[in-house]
Design a protein around this motif. Structure first.
Motif, mmCIF file in Angstrom:
data_model
loop_
_atom_site.group_PDB
_atom_site.id
_atom_site.type_symbol
_atom_site.label_atom_id
_atom_site.label_comp_id
_atom_site.label_asym_id
_atom_site.label_seq_id
_atom_site.Cartn_x
_atom_site.Cartn_y
_atom_site.Cartn_z
ATOM 1 N N UNK A 4 0.829 -1.210 0.000
ATOM 2 C CA UNK A 4 0.000 0.000 0.000
ATOM 3 C C UNK A 4 0.860 1.255 0.000
ATOM 4 N N UNK A 5 1.945 1.223 0.763
ATOM 5 C CA UNK A 5 2.839 2.384 0.824
ATOM 6 C C UNK A 5 3.504 2.626 -0.536
ATOM 7 N N UNK A 6 3.929 1.546 -1.190
ATOM 8 C CA UNK A 6 4.579 1.696 -2.495
ATOM 9 C C UNK A 6 3.598 2.234 -3.534
ATOM 10 N N UNK A 7 2.394 1.694 -3.563
ATOM 11 C CA UNK A 7 1.384 2.165 -4.513
ATOM 12 C C UNK A 7 0.999 3.611 -4.187
ATOM 13 N N UNK A 11 2.636 5.883 -2.752
ATOM 14 C CA UNK A 11 3.731 6.853 -2.887
ATOM 15 C C UNK A 11 3.701 7.558 -4.238
ATOM 16 N N UNK A 12 3.058 6.918 -5.211
ATOM 17 C CA UNK A 12 3.011 7.496 -6.540
ATOM 18 C C UNK A 12 4.214 7.151 -7.403
ATOM 19 N N UNK A 13 5.199 6.463 -6.836
ATOM 20 C CA UNK A 13 6.369 6.053 -7.607
ATOM 21 C C UNK A 13 5.956 4.925 -8.542
ATOM 22 N N UNK A 14 6.380 4.995 -9.784
ATOM 23 C CA UNK A 14 6.056 3.962 -10.770
ATOM 24 C C UNK A 14 7.214 2.985 -10.870
ATOM 25 N N UNK A 15 6.945 1.734 -10.582
ATOM 26 C CA UNK A 15 7.954 0.681 -10.672
ATOM 27 C C UNK A 15 7.692 -0.137 -11.925
ATOM 28 N N UNK A 16 8.746 -0.438 -12.650
ATOM 29 C CA UNK A 16 8.584 -1.193 -13.897
ATOM 30 C C UNK A 16 8.920 -2.665 -13.729
ATOM 31 N N UNK A 17 9.495 -3.028 -12.594
ATOM 32 C CA UNK A 17 9.855 -4.418 -12.341
ATOM 33 C C UNK A 17 9.630 -4.757 -10.888
ATOM 34 N N UNK A 18 10.047 -5.941 -10.488
ATOM 35 C CA UNK A 18 9.842 -6.377 -9.105
ATOM 36 C C UNK A 18 10.632 -5.525 -8.102
ATOM 37 N N UNK A 19 10.071 -5.404 -6.922
ATOM 38 C CA UNK A 19 10.632 -4.588 -5.844
ATOM 39 C C UNK A 19 10.798 -5.466 -4.615
#
Length: 155
Positions: free
Chosen positions: A31-34, A36-44
């Motif tokens: 939830x924090x990652x989503x 945050x508004x940061x866009x991730x293109x691969x696994x975190x």
């Protein structure tokens, strides 16, 4: 709230406190990652270690020169993932349930809510936010924390 990227949360509990499951941490970190508004293109990937007050005090003293335990410490990693081979390792969170419970009592929140706040706060630090840098950055962090916690507690 759906993640369009894979998120691996590795939890190591070095205490006898088993109040929070690995699923709890996965959900809150996600939830924090989503949020945050940061866009991730691969696994975190995020590592979480649960420690007692004594261990947290030592870490806080060593890394921040503050001789008392705290609820959360964030240790961001500054490496890039190798495309197709590894996850983007954001870093590690160290959490102390004893301090979280104390803060919950002081603020009037439940321990569960306070732990969510500590995880969200720590993840935002892993993403580069720093409330100690400026009043503007502090406001940004508070706004993001409130948005993410609202999502977590109100579906």
């Amino acid at each position: 709230m759906t993640m369009s990227f894979a998120c691996d949360v590795v939890v190591h509990n070095a205490t006898k406190n088993r109040a929070f499951s690995a699923r709890f941490f996965v959900d809150v970190v996600g939830a924090a990652l989503v949020g945050s508004g940061v866009k991730f293109t691969g696994p975190v990937e995020v590592g979480i270690k649960i420690v007692g007050a004594s261990g947290m005090r030592t870490l806080n003293r060593t890394h921040r020169k503050i001789d008392r335990p705290t609820d959360v410490l964030s240790f961001p990693l500054h490496t890039k993932a190798i495309a197709g081979y590894t996850s983007l390792a954001l870093g590690d969170l160290i959490l102390c349930p004893e301090v979280v419970a104390k803060k919950a009592k002081e603020t009037g929140h439940t321990v569960r809510y306070q732990m969510m706040w500590s995880v969200v706060h720590g993840v935002l630090h892993l993403l580069g936010h720093d409330h100690e840098r400026s009043a503007k950055e502090a406001r940004t962090m508070v706004e993001l924390e409130e948005l993410i916690l609202h999502t977590l507690t109100n579906g």
